[in-house]
Design a protein around this motif. Structure first.
Motif, PDB file in Angstrom:
ATOM      1  N   LYS A  45      13.630  -3.677   1.711  1.00 56.58           N
ATOM      2  CA  LYS A  45      13.057  -2.441   1.166  1.00 56.58           C
ATOM      3  C   LYS A  45      11.809  -2.037   1.949  1.00 56.58           C
ATOM      4  O   LYS A  45      11.639  -0.865   2.310  1.00 56.58           O
ATOM      5  CB  LYS A  45      12.706  -2.640  -0.307  1.00 56.58           C
ATOM      6  CG  LYS A  45      12.045  -1.427  -0.963  1.00 56.58           C
ATOM      7  CD  LYS A  45      11.768  -1.710  -2.431  1.00 56.58           C
ATOM      8  CE  LYS A  45      11.126  -0.507  -3.099  1.00 56.58           C
ATOM      9  NZ  LYS A  45       9.783  -0.219  -2.605  1.00 56.58           N
ATOM     10  N   THR A  46      10.939  -3.002   2.211  1.00 52.53           N
ATOM     11  CA  THR A  46       9.709  -2.713   2.951  1.00 52.53           C
ATOM     12  C   THR A  46      10.025  -2.246   4.368  1.00 52.53           C
ATOM     13  O   THR A  46       9.414  -1.289   4.873  1.00 52.53           O
ATOM     14  CB  THR A  46       8.803  -3.951   3.004  1.00 52.53           C
ATOM     15  OG1 THR A  46       8.519  -4.378   1.671  1.00 52.53           O
ATOM     16  CG2 THR A  46       7.498  -3.633   3.715  1.00 52.53           C
ATOM     17  N   GLU A  57      11.137   1.317   4.339  1.00 52.63           N
ATOM     18  CA  GLU A  57      10.025   2.238   4.107  1.00 52.63           C
ATOM     19  C   GLU A  57       9.175   2.402   5.368  1.00 52.63           C
ATOM     20  O   GLU A  57       8.676   3.499   5.637  1.00 52.63           O
ATOM     21  CB  GLU A  57       9.179   1.738   2.936  1.00 52.63           C
ATOM     22  CG  GLU A  57       9.880   1.888   1.588  1.00 52.63           C
ATOM     23  CD  GLU A  57       9.130   1.234   0.453  1.00 52.63           C
ATOM     24  OE1 GLU A  57       9.291   1.691  -0.690  1.00 52.63           O
ATOM     25  OE2 GLU A  57       8.392   0.265   0.699  1.00 52.63           O
ATOM     26  N   ARG A  58       9.018   1.341   6.123  1.00 53.02           N
ATOM     27  CA  ARG A  58       8.259   1.437   7.368  1.00 53.02           C
ATOM     28  C   ARG A  58       8.995   2.316   8.380  1.00 53.02           C
ATOM     29  O   ARG A  58       8.374   3.100   9.113  1.00 53.02           O
ATOM     30  CB  ARG A  58       8.023   0.043   7.959  1.00 53.02           C
ATOM     31  CG  ARG A  58       7.138  -0.845   7.118  1.00 53.02           C
ATOM     32  CD  ARG A  58       5.748  -0.296   6.937  1.00 53.02           C
ATOM     33  NE  ARG A  58       4.913  -0.460   8.109  1.00 53.02           N
ATOM     34  CZ  ARG A  58       3.957   0.371   8.484  1.00 53.02           C
ATOM     35  NH1 ARG A  58       3.745   1.479   7.800  1.00 53.02           N
ATOM     36  NH2 ARG A  58       3.229   0.135   9.549  1.00 53.02           N
ATOM     37  N   MET A  62      10.816   4.753   7.650  1.00 47.96           N
ATOM     38  CA  MET A  62      10.665   6.130   7.162  1.00 47.96           C
ATOM     39  C   MET A  62       9.232   6.627   7.332  1.00 47.96           C
ATOM     40  O   MET A  62       8.893   7.714   6.865  1.00 47.96           O
ATOM     41  CB  MET A  62      11.072   6.197   5.692  1.00 47.96           C
ATOM     42  CG  MET A  62      12.544   5.889   5.447  1.00 47.96           C
ATOM     43  SD  MET A  62      12.922   5.602   3.690  1.00 47.96           S
ATOM     44  CE  MET A  62      12.498   7.199   2.992  1.00 47.96           C
ATOM     45  N   LEU A  63       8.385   5.810   7.980  1.00 48.66           N
ATOM     46  CA  LEU A  63       6.986   6.148   8.267  1.00 48.66           C
ATOM     47  C   LEU A  63       6.151   6.318   6.999  1.00 48.66           C
ATOM     48  O   LEU A  63       5.166   7.068   6.992  1.00 48.66           O
ATOM     49  CB  LEU A  63       6.901   7.414   9.130  1.00 48.66           C
ATOM     50  CG  LEU A  63       7.632   7.359  10.472  1.00 48.66           C
ATOM     51  CD1 LEU A  63       7.449   8.663  11.233  1.00 48.66           C
ATOM     52  CD2 LEU A  63       7.133   6.181  11.316  1.00 48.66           C
ATOM     53  N   LYS A  64       6.543   5.609   5.943  1.00 51.55           N
ATOM     54  CA  LYS A  64       5.726   5.642   4.730  1.00 51.55           C
ATOM     55  C   LYS A  64       4.416   4.900   4.986  1.00 51.55           C
ATOM     56  O   LYS A  64       4.384   3.914   5.722  1.00 51.55           O
ATOM     57  CB  LYS A  64       6.468   5.004   3.560  1.00 51.55           C
ATOM     58  CG  LYS A  64       7.593   5.864   3.010  1.00 51.55           C
ATOM     59  CD  LYS A  64       8.078   5.324   1.675  1.00 51.55           C
ATOM     60  CE  LYS A  64       9.074   6.267   1.043  1.00 51.55           C
ATOM     61  NZ  LYS A  64       9.506   5.779  -0.296  1.00 51.55           N
ATOM     62  N   THR A  65       3.349   5.364   4.369  1.00 54.83           N
ATOM     63  CA  THR A  65       2.030   4.748   4.562  1.00 54.83           C
ATOM     64  C   THR A  65       1.663   3.783   3.450  1.00 54.83           C
ATOM     65  O   THR A  65       0.584   3.189   3.477  1.00 54.83           O
ATOM     66  CB  THR A  65       0.941   5.828   4.662  1.00 54.83           C
ATOM     67  OG1 THR A  65       0.947   6.630   3.459  1.00 54.83           O
ATOM     68  CG2 THR A  65       1.181   6.733   5.866  1.00 54.83           C
ATOM     69  N   GLU A  66       2.546   3.630   2.464  1.00 51.97           N
ATOM     70  CA  GLU A  66       2.267   2.696   1.390  1.00 51.97           C
ATOM     71  C   GLU A  66       3.573   2.235   0.756  1.00 51.97           C
ATOM     72  O   GLU A  66       4.620   2.879   0.883  1.00 51.97           O
ATOM     73  CB  GLU A  66       1.382   3.334   0.321  1.00 51.97           C
ATOM     74  CG  GLU A  66       1.988   4.561  -0.348  1.00 51.97           C
ATOM     75  CD  GLU A  66       1.061   5.165  -1.382  1.00 51.97           C
ATOM     76  OE1 GLU A  66       1.143   4.752  -2.558  1.00 51.97           O
ATOM     77  OE2 GLU A  66       0.264   6.030  -0.995  1.00 51.97           O
ATOM     78  N   SER A  67       3.491   1.107   0.084  1.00 50.13           N
ATOM     79  CA  SER A  67       4.636   0.560  -0.638  1.00 50.13           C
ATOM     80  C   SER A  67       4.119  -0.356  -1.731  1.00 50.13           C
ATOM     81  O   SER A  67       3.176  -1.128  -1.505  1.00 50.13           O
ATOM     82  CB  SER A  67       5.542  -0.222   0.317  1.00 50.13           C
ATOM     83  OG  SER A  67       6.613  -0.853  -0.388  1.00 50.13           O
ATOM     84  N   LYS A  68       4.695  -0.253  -2.920  1.00 52.03           N
ATOM     85  CA  LYS A  68       4.331  -1.121  -4.038  1.00 52.03           C
ATOM     86  C   LYS A  68       2.829  -1.131  -4.276  1.00 52.03           C
ATOM     87  O   LYS A  68       2.217  -2.176  -4.492  1.00 52.03           O
ATOM     88  CB  LYS A  68       4.861  -2.541  -3.805  1.00 52.03           C
ATOM     89  CG  LYS A  68       6.378  -2.605  -3.698  1.00 52.03           C
ATOM     90  CD  LYS A  68       6.885  -4.017  -3.483  1.00 52.03           C
ATOM     91  CE  LYS A  68       6.777  -4.836  -4.735  1.00 52.03           C
ATOM     92  NZ  LYS A  68       7.459  -6.149  -4.591  1.00 52.03           N
ATOM     93  N   TYR A 107      -1.393  -0.036   0.721  1.00 53.75           N
ATOM     94  CA  TYR A 107      -1.454   0.794   1.923  1.00 53.75           C
ATOM     95  C   TYR A 107      -1.141  -0.042   3.168  1.00 53.75           C
ATOM     96  O   TYR A 107      -1.607  -1.177   3.302  1.00 53.75           O
ATOM     97  CB  TYR A 107      -2.855   1.382   2.096  1.00 53.75           C
ATOM     98  CG  TYR A 107      -3.223   2.487   1.141  1.00 53.75           C
ATOM     99  CD1 TYR A 107      -2.515   3.686   1.113  1.00 53.75           C
ATOM    100  CD2 TYR A 107      -4.320   2.345   0.279  1.00 53.75           C
ATOM    101  CE1 TYR A 107      -2.869   4.706   0.243  1.00 53.75           C
ATOM    102  CE2 TYR A 107      -4.683   3.358  -0.592  1.00 53.75           C
ATOM    103  CZ  TYR A 107      -3.955   4.534  -0.608  1.00 53.75           C
ATOM    104  OH  TYR A 107      -4.314   5.543  -1.466  1.00 53.75           O
TER     105      TYR A 107
END
Length: 381
Positions: free
Chosen positions: A82-83, A86-87, A89-95, A98
């Motif tokens: 999952k992490t 998300e990375r 997808m260039l997400k800047t945070e997870s759970k 940051y």
């Protein structure tokens, strides 16, 4: 023809999904269960008690959901996948964490400071201050240490907007008498360009604790130690902390440093009812996932430290794990230091204080830990 292919594809997807669920769900219940997650450094949920009353109230379903999440087969692998997604997808945070600059994983602590518990804990602290000063006298210091998300704001991703911890710290200071609150925030912000927090863990580093101890010691009229007074020993270079564990990502190892006084102070350490020891440090912890437990071997309900000093000063430290790397700096100033973690004890604190004859009390928590800790209510029991 196209419709037939589309239908076949849909059925194939449904069959694969059912097969996956049909395999993983039974495996979750059949395979042996772990009681403790070394990766996350916490005990996993137990199967909830099943009663008609708990089912109707929704309590059983809520706890059962937590149980499934904790014991789902190949759980750590799913978290990593999952992490990683998300990375990509260039997400800047997870759970609620940051992905910050320079490899830092920084917790947001969303909701920690605006909850009913956070408000009540300030009231409990204010009440405790009044009780202590009226009944026992002595000096009281309250040190609520800001978290990395507050001190390292310059490392947060663009447009990050965490809660302003300064507001909560101001509320605490305003609820106390003049002189009781110690401002650790200003000290750490003065050194914000240094590595004050672990990149993969929520704790502050020992060097940060030294900076705050120096300022606190000066305010108390104690001798102020210099960094050169210590042999700085690298205990580990591959520490992967609890923040990293929540995401399942691999990070560069953090360095844990021990500050050992060049002029040794003789002391003994007694943890609960165990035999007295001659060291604050448990080096066996460096061979485990929870390397931060090198300080004291972890958290205990009560730790009693006797030093060679004969000055009549006795300290009580009421704390969370942020105090574990701070307390060693105190040994040069006190004949004895008692360390109490309210999360692990049901003994009445007023009785402890009455019997202890303390000249100084220090309440030391990290800000989010203090705001979220329901055991803070024990301050006034």
């Amino acid at each position: 023809m196209k419709s037939e292919k589309s239908g076949a594809h849909s059925w194939a997807t449904i069959i694969m999904f059912c097969a996956l669920i049909g395999t993983l769900a039974p495996a979750t219940f059949i395979l042996p269960k772990k009681e403790f997650s070394e990766t996350e450094n916490r005990f996993l949920a137990e199967f909830p008690v099943l009663t008609a009353e708990r089912i109707s109230s929704g309590e059983f379903s809520s706890e059962f959901e937590t149980y499934l999440a904790d014991h789902f087969v190949w759980r750590d692998g799913w978290v990593k996948m999952k992490t990683a997604a998300e990375r990509l997808m260039l997400k800047t945070e997870s759970k609620d964490i940051y992905f910050a600059k320079d490899g830092y994983l920084i917790e947001k602590h969303s909701g920690a400071f605006t909850s009913d518990t956070a408000r009540r804990n300030i009231a409990f602290l204010s009440q405790f201050e009044s009780m202590y000063k009226e009944q026992f006298g002595g000096r009281l210091s309250v040190m609520i240490v800001p978290n990395a998300v507050s001190i390292l704001r310059g490392k947060l991703p663009p447009f990050a907007s965490p809660y302003n911890e300064d507001l909560y710290l101001e509320e605490i200071q305003n609820a106390l008498s003049a002189g009781s609150y110690f401002d650790a925030d200003s000290v750490l912000k003065h050194h914000a360009d240094e590595e004050l927090f672990y990149k993969s863990d929520h704790h502050w580093k020992t060097r940060a604790a030294l900076y705050v101890y120096q300022a606190w010691a000066a305010a108390q009229g104690f001798r102020v130690p210099k960094a050169s007074d210590f042999d700085i020993v690298t205990a580990s270079e591959n520490f992967q902390g609890t923040t990293q564990s929540k995401l399942g990502v691999q990070t560069d190892g953090d360095t844990i440093e021990l500050f050992l006084p060049k002029t040794e102070i003789a002391y003994t350490v007694k943890k609960g009812d165990a035999e007295a020891e001659r060291s604050l440090y448990d080096c066996s912890a460096l061979e485990t996932k929870d390397k931060y437990a090198v300080y004291f071997g972890g958290n205990f309900a009560r730790v009693h430290i006797e030093t060679e000093r004969k000055n009549g000063r006795a300290a009580l430290v009421i704390k969370d794990s942020y105090a574990n790397c701070f307390v060693p700096f105190m040994l040069g100033e006190f004949e004895s230091v008692d360390v109490v973690d309210l999360r692990y004890t049901n003994q009445r604190l007023s009785q402890t204080i009455e019997r202890g004859g303390y000249t100084d009390i220090l309440v030391l928590y990290n800000a989010a830990g203090f705001a979220e800790d329901r055991s803070v209510a024990k301050l006034v029991r």
